[in-house]
Write a protein that holds these residues in place. Structure first.
Motif, PDB file in Angstrom:
ATOM      1  N   GLU A  42       0.816  -1.212   0.000  1.00  0.00           N
ATOM      2  CA  GLU A  42       0.000   0.000   0.000  1.00  0.00           C
ATOM      3  C   GLU A  42       0.852   1.266   0.000  1.00  0.00           C
ATOM      4  O   GLU A  42       0.318   2.352  -0.223  1.00  0.00           O
ATOM      5  CB  GLU A  42      -0.946   0.010   1.196  1.00  0.00           C
ATOM      6  CG  GLU A  42      -0.300   0.194   2.536  1.00  0.00           C
ATOM      7  CD  GLU A  42      -1.338   0.334   3.657  1.00  0.00           C
ATOM      8  OE1 GLU A  42      -1.299  -0.477   4.595  1.00  0.00           O
ATOM      9  OE2 GLU A  42      -2.166   1.246   3.571  1.00  0.00           O
ATOM     10  N   SER A  91      -2.252   5.009  -8.163  1.00  0.00           N
ATOM     11  CA  SER A  91      -1.255   5.820  -7.462  1.00  0.00           C
ATOM     12  C   SER A  91      -1.323   5.517  -5.969  1.00  0.00           C
ATOM     13  O   SER A  91      -2.298   4.980  -5.464  1.00  0.00           O
ATOM     14  CB  SER A  91      -1.502   7.301  -7.709  1.00  0.00           C
ATOM     15  OG  SER A  91      -2.683   7.715  -7.030  1.00  0.00           O
ATOM     16  N   ASN A 145      -0.702   8.040  -3.557  1.00  0.00           N
ATOM     17  CA  ASN A 145      -1.080   9.195  -2.747  1.00  0.00           C
ATOM     18  C   ASN A 145      -2.592   9.373  -2.625  1.00  0.00           C
ATOM     19  O   ASN A 145      -3.110   9.574  -1.520  1.00  0.00           O
ATOM     20  CB  ASN A 145      -0.423  10.467  -3.283  1.00  0.00           C
ATOM     21  CG  ASN A 145      -0.645  10.649  -4.771  1.00  0.00           C
ATOM     22  OD1 ASN A 145      -1.332   9.866  -5.406  1.00  0.00           O
ATOM     23  ND2 ASN A 145      -0.036  11.674  -5.334  1.00  0.00           N
ATOM     24  N   ASP A 146      -3.328   9.276  -3.734  1.00  0.00           N
ATOM     25  CA  ASP A 146      -4.773   9.507  -3.644  1.00  0.00           C
ATOM     26  C   ASP A 146      -5.599   8.423  -4.311  1.00  0.00           C
ATOM     27  O   ASP A 146      -6.814   8.562  -4.449  1.00  0.00           O
ATOM     28  CB  ASP A 146      -5.133  10.867  -4.239  1.00  0.00           C
ATOM     29  CG  ASP A 146      -4.779  10.978  -5.713  1.00  0.00           C
ATOM     30  OD1 ASP A 146      -4.974  12.070  -6.287  1.00  0.00           O
ATOM     31  OD2 ASP A 146      -4.295   9.982  -6.290  1.00  0.00           O
ATOM     32  N   GLY A 147      -4.948   7.347  -4.711  1.00  0.00           N
ATOM     33  CA  GLY A 147      -5.690   6.232  -5.298  1.00  0.00           C
ATOM     34  C   GLY A 147      -6.189   6.481  -6.702  1.00  0.00           C
ATOM     35  O   GLY A 147      -7.074   5.759  -7.180  1.00  0.00           O
ATOM     36  N   THR A 148      -5.632   7.482  -7.381  1.00  0.00           N
ATOM     37  CA  THR A 148      -6.015   7.717  -8.779  1.00  0.00           C
ATOM     38  C   THR A 148      -5.698   6.484  -9.609  1.00  0.00           C
ATOM     39  O   THR A 148      -4.659   5.848  -9.415  1.00  0.00           O
ATOM     40  CB  THR A 148      -5.250   8.920  -9.341  1.00  0.00           C
ATOM     41  OG1 THR A 148      -5.559  10.077  -8.579  1.00  0.00           O
ATOM     42  CG2 THR A 148      -5.629   9.171 -10.795  1.00  0.00           C
ATOM     43  N   THR A 149      -6.617   6.153 -10.517  1.00  0.00           N
ATOM     44  CA  THR A 149      -6.418   4.981 -11.361  1.00  0.00           C
ATOM     45  C   THR A 149      -6.199   5.375 -12.816  1.00  0.00           C
ATOM     46  O   THR A 149      -6.642   6.431 -13.266  1.00  0.00           O
ATOM     47  CB  THR A 149      -7.609   4.018 -11.282  1.00  0.00           C
ATOM     48  OG1 THR A 149      -8.806   4.730 -11.638  1.00  0.00           O
ATOM     49  CG2 THR A 149      -7.760   3.439  -9.895  1.00  0.00           C
ATOM     50  N   GLN A 201       5.178  10.209  -6.563  1.00  0.00           N
ATOM     51  CA  GLN A 201       4.064  10.940  -7.171  1.00  0.00           C
ATOM     52  C   GLN A 201       3.614  10.292  -8.484  1.00  0.00           C
ATOM     53  O   GLN A 201       2.690  10.769  -9.130  1.00  0.00           O
ATOM     54  CB  GLN A 201       4.465  12.387  -7.428  1.00  0.00           C
ATOM     55  CG  GLN A 201       4.773  13.173  -6.152  1.00  0.00           C
ATOM     56  CD  GLN A 201       3.594  13.200  -5.202  1.00  0.00           C
ATOM     57  OE1 GLN A 201       2.494  13.605  -5.557  1.00  0.00           O
ATOM     58  NE2 GLN A 201       3.828  12.755  -3.962  1.00  0.00           N
TER      59      GLN A 201
END
Length: 126
Positions: A30, A52, A54-58, A105
């Motif tokens: 994680e 990602s 940091n914010d779980g962007t897919t 990042q």
């Protein structure tokens, strides 16, 4: 020992589904950007989907949007790729990967040559 082990591949008919798993050991998954990649016969390795840290962007490749879903289970230290409505163009060896450094990042992991596992074969044919 840092290790990622893919599983869940197989042979399915067009329209079928598979769920790939990638179990991590030796580090905390994680904390890293993670992703799934694939390499079809005679082609280069391509990014399929990433998350990602940091914010779980897919991210999803255009060819799999709406059909594949990436996820991670932090308690199990495992990542998954749910693949639905498979077609013959999805036939490839699928690899999971984690980024080189934690809490980067990057959306998709950066993987050095030689940093790939054995992968798992997915074959879609009638």
């Amino acid at each position: 020992q840092v290790q990622l082990v893919e599983s869940g591949g197989g042979s399915v008919q067009p329209g079928g589904s598979l769920r790939l798993s990638c179990a991590a050991s030796g580090f905390t998954l994680e904390h890293y950007a993670i992703g799934w990649f694939r390499q079809a016969p005679g082609k280069g390795r391509e990014e399929v989907s990433c998350i990602s840290v940091n914010d779980g962007t897919t991210f999803y490749a255009d060819s799999v949007k709406g059909r594949f879903t990436i996820s991670r289970d932090n308690a199990e230290n495992t990542m998954y790729l749910q693949m639905n409505n498979l077609n013959p163009e999805d036939t490839a060896v699928y690899y999971c990967a984690a980024d080189l450094i934690p809490f980067s990042q990057r959306l998709c992991p950066l993987v050095l040559d030689g940093g790939w596992g054995q992968g798992t074969q997915v074959t879609v044919s009638s």
